[in-house]
Design a protein around this motif. Structure first.
Motif, PDB file in Angstrom:
ATOM      1  N   ARG A  17       0.835  -1.210   0.000  1.00 47.79           N
ATOM      2  CA  ARG A  17       0.000   0.000   0.000  1.00 47.79           C
ATOM      3  C   ARG A  17       0.864   1.252   0.000  1.00 47.79           C
ATOM      4  O   ARG A  17       0.592   2.221  -0.726  1.00 47.79           O
ATOM      5  CB  ARG A  17      -0.923  -0.019   1.215  1.00 47.79           C
ATOM      6  CG  ARG A  17      -1.917   1.127   1.260  1.00 47.79           C
ATOM      7  CD  ARG A  17      -2.757   1.118   2.528  1.00 47.79           C
ATOM      8  NE  ARG A  17      -1.982   1.511   3.712  1.00 47.79           N
ATOM      9  CZ  ARG A  17      -2.529   1.906   4.853  1.00 47.79           C
ATOM     10  NH1 ARG A  17      -3.842   1.951   4.989  1.00 47.79           N
ATOM     11  NH2 ARG A  17      -1.773   2.244   5.885  1.00 47.79           N
ATOM     12  N   ALA A  18       1.922   1.265   0.822  1.00 46.53           N
ATOM     13  CA  ALA A  18       2.812   2.424   0.871  1.00 46.53           C
ATOM     14  C   ALA A  18       3.505   2.641  -0.459  1.00 46.53           C
ATOM     15  O   ALA A  18       3.686   3.789  -0.900  1.00 46.53           O
ATOM     16  CB  ALA A  18       3.842   2.234   1.989  1.00 46.53           C
ATOM     17  N   ALA A  19       3.892   1.544  -1.121  1.00 51.32           N
ATOM     18  CA  ALA A  19       4.555   1.658  -2.425  1.00 51.32           C
ATOM     19  C   ALA A  19       3.609   2.198  -3.493  1.00 51.32           C
ATOM     20  O   ALA A  19       4.027   2.924  -4.403  1.00 51.32           O
ATOM     21  CB  ALA A  19       5.099   0.301  -2.847  1.00 51.32           C
ATOM     22  N   GLU A  20       2.344   1.849  -3.402  1.00 55.04           N
ATOM     23  CA  GLU A  20       1.368   2.353  -4.367  1.00 55.04           C
ATOM     24  C   GLU A  20       1.055   3.823  -4.121  1.00 55.04           C
ATOM     25  O   GLU A  20       0.871   4.597  -5.059  1.00 55.04           O
ATOM     26  CB  GLU A  20       0.090   1.514  -4.278  1.00 55.04           C
ATOM     27  CG  GLU A  20       0.272   0.084  -4.774  1.00 55.04           C
ATOM     28  CD  GLU A  20      -0.934  -0.789  -4.462  1.00 55.04           C
ATOM     29  OE1 GLU A  20      -1.824  -0.328  -3.690  1.00 55.04           O
ATOM     30  OE2 GLU A  20      -0.987  -1.925  -4.972  1.00 55.04           O
ATOM     31  N   ARG A  21       1.006   4.224  -2.852  1.00 47.23           N
ATOM     32  CA  ARG A  21       0.662   5.606  -2.511  1.00 47.23           C
ATOM     33  C   ARG A  21       1.808   6.574  -2.774  1.00 47.23           C
ATOM     34  O   ARG A  21       1.591   7.709  -3.203  1.00 47.23           O
ATOM     35  CB  ARG A  21       0.260   5.682  -1.039  1.00 47.23           C
ATOM     36  CG  ARG A  21      -1.076   5.047  -0.718  1.00 47.23           C
ATOM     37  CD  ARG A  21      -1.366   5.150   0.780  1.00 47.23           C
ATOM     38  NE  ARG A  21      -2.737   4.758   1.093  1.00 47.23           N
ATOM     39  CZ  ARG A  21      -3.241   4.748   2.319  1.00 47.23           C
ATOM     40  NH1 ARG A  21      -2.488   5.117   3.347  1.00 47.23           N
ATOM     41  NH2 ARG A  21      -4.489   4.380   2.529  1.00 47.23           N
ATOM     42  N   ASP A  22       3.040   6.145  -2.468  1.00 47.14           N
ATOM     43  CA  ASP A  22       4.193   7.042  -2.571  1.00 47.14           C
ATOM     44  C   ASP A  22       5.413   6.247  -3.024  1.00 47.14           C
ATOM     45  O   ASP A  22       6.342   6.018  -2.256  1.00 47.14           O
ATOM     46  CB  ASP A  22       4.459   7.702  -1.214  1.00 47.14           C
ATOM     47  CG  ASP A  22       5.535   8.785  -1.280  1.00 47.14           C
ATOM     48  OD1 ASP A  22       5.888   9.203  -2.410  1.00 47.14           O
ATOM     49  OD2 ASP A  22       6.025   9.195  -0.213  1.00 47.14           O
ATOM     50  N   VAL A 233       5.883   2.073   8.283  1.00 48.10           N
ATOM     51  CA  VAL A 233       5.346   1.645   6.984  1.00 48.10           C
ATOM     52  C   VAL A 233       3.853   1.933   6.906  1.00 48.10           C
ATOM     53  O   VAL A 233       3.347   2.376   5.869  1.00 48.10           O
ATOM     54  CB  VAL A 233       5.648   0.144   6.757  1.00 48.10           C
ATOM     55  CG1 VAL A 233       4.893  -0.373   5.547  1.00 48.10           C
ATOM     56  CG2 VAL A 233       7.147  -0.071   6.565  1.00 48.10           C
ATOM     57  N   PHE A 234       3.143   1.698   7.997  1.00 44.13           N
ATOM     58  CA  PHE A 234       1.716   2.029   8.021  1.00 44.13           C
ATOM     59  C   PHE A 234       1.498   3.502   7.697  1.00 44.13           C
ATOM     60  O   PHE A 234       0.613   3.866   6.924  1.00 44.13           O
ATOM     61  CB  PHE A 234       1.123   1.703   9.390  1.00 44.13           C
ATOM     62  CG  PHE A 234      -0.298   2.175   9.557  1.00 44.13           C
ATOM     63  CD1 PHE A 234      -1.354   1.379   9.166  1.00 44.13           C
ATOM     64  CD2 PHE A 234      -0.576   3.432  10.089  1.00 44.13           C
ATOM     65  CE1 PHE A 234      -2.669   1.826   9.301  1.00 44.13           C
ATOM     66  CE2 PHE A 234      -1.871   3.883  10.228  1.00 44.13           C
ATOM     67  CZ  PHE A 234      -2.931   3.074   9.830  1.00 44.13           C
ATOM     68  N   ALA A 235       2.312   4.368   8.308  1.00 43.50           N
ATOM     69  CA  ALA A 235       2.143   5.812   8.141  1.00 43.50           C
ATOM     70  C   ALA A 235       2.760   6.342   6.854  1.00 43.50           C
ATOM     71  O   ALA A 235       2.484   7.477   6.467  1.00 43.50           O
ATOM     72  CB  ALA A 235       2.765   6.543   9.335  1.00 43.50           C
TER      73      ALA A 235
END
Length: 533
Positions: A17-22, A233-235
């Motif tokens: 999710r983090a890789a997709e967002r940023d 990673v969550f944030a």
């Protein structure tokens, strides 16, 4: 139970999710390298392919050494993404500890540094489940025995990666990780943590620490801790890893990196406070950095006086939290905004409840009454490796922590001691930690440890082992008497020190907790011998 929303994802899905967002955002930075979220996610895919290639099949236990480098998060999440369970391995433990961890968890594949690989090579005949050892720092390709260099292990054909590999799918209650307890009250036990446990606690920790995608965390830790990894990673926060043990160097790195959060161990923060003593509010040449919002201490208790002194020097709150492996691990935290009441470990993190129960009757107690701490929330473990299925909580969900403390009217938790460490003198509860904190304020005391000495009249009396700053100074007995007299004037009658000895050192765990169990056993033997004379 308080309502608390968190993503319904497998733990490695937080990284995806983090890789997709940023994708271009900094995920991890060290002195020599940096990785974006997209790069870390891609590296995790490669580790996942390696796991599927080397492991015996889905559900394999994968040992991952908690080294302070980007290979740890990739191996940790890769173990799960490859259909396995990550088993956290402390690379500092000795042979007996490694045998216990690898045998109890039935580890099949291990990602470890060279030093640990060398030890495992000698132990292979005692570890029948271990199929492969991958050496994560073998830059020159030279590895011990039949171990495999990381570069070779990762050179798996892309076809080995199942399409759409993102972890265990909908079964969020499957084991994601096994983390062993510190073993301060017995042999270390393997704690089974699910994807749901860890994702919930990542969200809880990020909320409690005020982390978001603009945050930069400086980890001045000897080993990687999954709490800091998962919450960052969550944030979508950047993690800066500082391997230099020098506290001043870490503070300078925090300033250069624009760190918003500084994570450290109490022993290192104590040393830092001593280094900064006597300087101005902002030490010349060692600024905290204008972005810094909090220093966060964990692992064991930081003396309130040290926290206050460090906060005054750096101009930011120095805060503490509370938790344990069984709680994924965080259940309480002081607020970075104000730090809370001095000496507390703060309120519960979101979605968590806490109560105090009587040590004997087990009935819930009022504020300021001392008893055992109980907690319930979504971060509570699935169970122990060596125990029956279930979290160990009662039918109403409350988990007994084994810690003794009390709550104030604001819901802040104040810890007294471990249940196994406290003792009774004339039916009054004595906290060794509280007595140690009084002794430690004497400038002649370099270190100290307190336990109960068995006594046929009072149940137990307070015994103190003291490390003197100057053990060669004349008048040793007079010095000890003076130290004890000064402490006893500040202690309650039932807490007062009745026996004292000079010791060369206080044995401590890697996170700085006194190893009282062996000391209690030795003193019980001495007390019995005295009584027999």
């Amino acid at each position: 139970m308080p309502r608390f929303a968190y993503p319904q994802l497998p733990l490695d899905g937080l990284l995806r999710r983090a890789a997709e967002r940023d994708p271009d955002g900094c995920a991890v930075r060290t002195a020599s390298a940096a990785a974006t979220f997209a790069e870390l996610d891609a590296l995790t895919d490669r580790f996942a392919a390696c796991v599927t290639h080397l492991a015996g099949g889905p559900g394999a236990r994968i040992g991952v050494a908690g080294v302070l480098g980007p290979e740890f998060p990739a191996a940790y999440y890769g173990a799960m993404r490859g259909g396995g369970t990550a088993v956290l391995v402390n690379p500092l433990i000795r042979e007996a500890g490694l045998v216990h961890v690898f045998t109890a968890a039935a580890v099949e594949v291990a990602f470890v540094p060279s030093a640990t690989a060398e030890v495992l090579t000698k132990l292979r005949d005692r570890l029948p489940a271990l199929r492969a050892v991958v050496v994560t720092d073998a830059d020159d390709g030279v590895v011990p025995g039949d171990c495999v260099p990381l570069a070779v292990a990762l050179a798996v054909p892309s076809a080995a990666v199942p399409a759409g590999l993102t972890g265990p799918g909908p079964d969020l209650d499957a084991d994601a990780c096994v983390q062993f307890t510190t073993g301060t009250t017995g042999r270390p036990r393997g704690v089974r943590l699910t994807h749901r446990n860890l994702v919930a606690n990542a969200a809880q920790t990020a909320a409690a620490h005020h982390l978001d995608s603009r945050s930069v965390t400086l980890n001045h830790l000897p080993l990687y801790h999954t709490m800091h990894l998962n919450s960052a990673v969550f944030a979508g926060a950047c993690q800066v890893l500082c391997a230099d043990p020098d506290p001043l160097a870490s503070l300078a790195l925090a300033a250069r990196s624009g760190a918003t959060h500084y994570y450290g161990l109490p022993a290192r923060l104590q040393r830092l406070a001593g280094m900064l003593a006597g300087t101005g509010p902002r030490p010349e040449g060692v600024p905290a950095g204008p972005e810094l919002t909090a220093v966060l201490s964990g692992g064991t208790a930081l003396a309130p006086a040290t926290a206050h002194a460090l906060s005054s020097r750096l101009g930011v709150p120095v805060i503490q939290g509370y938790g344990m492996a069984e709680l994924s691990p965080l259940s309480h935290c002081q607020s970075p905004g104000d730090g809370g009441h001095r000496g507390s470990v703060g309120r519960t993190v979101p979605g968590t409840e806490c109560r105090i129960v009587h040590l004997d009757t087990r009935r819930p107690m009022d504020v300021y009454a001392t008893g055992e701490v109980q907690v319930r929330g979504p971060q509570l473990m699935a169970g122990y490796l060596d125990g029956p299925d279930g979290s160990g909580a009662g039918p109403d969900g409350w988990f007994s922590t084994g810690d003794v403390g009390y709550l104030n009217e604001d819901g802040e938790l104040f810890l007294v001691d471990r249940l196994g460490d406290v003792f009774k003198h004339d039916n009054e509860l004595v906290s060794p930690t509280a007595v140690e904190s009084v002794l430690a304020e004497d400038p002649r005391v370099a270190d100290c440890v307190v336990v109960g000495w068995p006594d046929p009249v009072h149940g137990a009396v307070t015994w103190a082992g003291i490390v003197l700053r100057d053990p060669t100074a004349p008048g040793l007995l007079d010095t000890l008497d003076s130290i004890v007299d000064g402490a006893n004037r500040r202690l309650a009658r039932f807490e007062r020190i009745r026996r004292v000895e000079v010791v060369d050192a206080v044995p401590r765990t890697p996170v700085g907790k006194p190893e009282r169990r062996a000391l209690r056993q030795a003193l019980r033997g001495r007390a019995a011998a005295e009584a027999a004379v």
